[in-house]
Design a protein around this motif. Structure first.
Motif, PDB file in Angstrom:
ATOM      1  N   GLN A   1      -0.807  -0.237   3.383  1.00 44.49           N
ATOM      2  CA  GLN A   1       0.218  -1.426   3.142  1.00 44.49           C
ATOM      3  C   GLN A   1       1.563  -1.035   3.474  1.00 44.49           C
ATOM      4  O   GLN A   1       2.342  -1.722   4.039  1.00 44.49           O
ATOM      5  CB  GLN A   1       0.017  -1.625   1.595  1.00 44.49           C
ATOM      6  N   GLN A   2       1.960   0.236   3.112  1.00 45.63           N
ATOM      7  CA  GLN A   2       3.299   0.619   3.450  1.00 45.63           C
ATOM      8  C   GLN A   2       3.391   0.943   4.938  1.00 45.63           C
ATOM      9  O   GLN A   2       4.492   0.391   5.618  1.00 45.63           O
ATOM     10  CB  GLN A   2       3.823   2.195   3.049  1.00 45.63           C
TER      11      GLN A   2
ATOM     12  N   GLY B   1       1.959  -6.947   4.533  1.00 44.73           N
ATOM     13  CA  GLY B   1       2.776  -5.990   3.689  1.00 44.73           C
ATOM     14  C   GLY B   1       3.314  -6.235   2.732  1.00 44.73           C
ATOM     15  O   GLY B   1       3.635  -5.325   1.838  1.00 44.73           O
TER      16      GLY B   1
ATOM     17  N   LEU C   1       1.603   7.143   6.157  1.00 42.90           N
ATOM     18  CA  LEU C   1       1.504   6.143   4.968  1.00 42.90           C
ATOM     19  C   LEU C   1       0.037   5.381   4.739  1.00 42.90           C
ATOM     20  O   LEU C   1      -0.515   5.226   5.541  1.00 42.90           O
ATOM     21  CB  LEU C   1       2.566   5.076   5.640  1.00 42.90           C
TER      22      LEU C   1
ATOM     23  N   GLN D   1       3.997  -2.630   6.225  1.00 45.12           N
ATOM     24  CA  GLN D   1       5.486  -3.017   6.159  1.00 45.12           C
ATOM     25  C   GLN D   1       6.574  -2.511   6.964  1.00 45.12           C
ATOM     26  O   GLN D   1       7.649  -3.222   7.422  1.00 45.12           O
ATOM     27  CB  GLN D   1       5.891  -2.713   4.510  1.00 45.12           C
TER      28      GLN D   1
END
Length: 127
Positions: free
Chosen positions: A32-33, A105, A29, A36
């Motif tokens: 940022q993902q 995130g 990923l 999260q």
């Protein structure tokens, strides 16, 4: 009413498979993902870490009863209890970082003019 044995075993197998799949996805990923997902895993109310800790706690309680009846060695119960305590301590250690993970995130991905300043990796442990 008791549940048939294959369902819980199949459920455990499916959860294990899904965890491996999630780890594979997480490794690929964008930052940022990934942040999260990590924040979600560490959610103190219904995150994965809390769920696994609870599952081990229930397992420890079950093993205690089985050990008291002589079905399982007491060492199994003690090991599950230690694992539960260790995971709980890890969750407490991570508590201070949950806010940072959530904040990062939820920030929009931007190509900022100044990249973040790398921080030196310092190992510190406090309890």
């Amino acid at each position: 009413m008791s549940h048939p044995a294959p369902y819980p075993i199949g459920l455990a197998n499916e959860i294990t498979r899904q965890l491996h799949l999630l780890a594979d996805h997480l490794a690929q990923l964008p930052p940022q993902q990934a942040t999260q997902v990590i924040a979600r895993l560490l959610d103190p109310d219904d995150g994965l870490l809390n769920g696994v800790t609870g599952l081990l706690s229930v397992s420890s309680t079950f093993a205690k009863g089985q050990a008291e009846r002589g079905v399982l060695p007491a060492e199994v119960w003690l090991a599950l209890g230690r694992a539960t305590n260790d995971l709980d301590a890890i969750g407490e250690d991570l508590d201070e970082h949950r806010t940072s993970l959530r904040r990062l995130g939820t920030q929009p991905a931007t190509g900022s003019a100044t990249p973040p300043t790398p921080a030196p990796l310092v190992v510190r442990r406090h309890r």
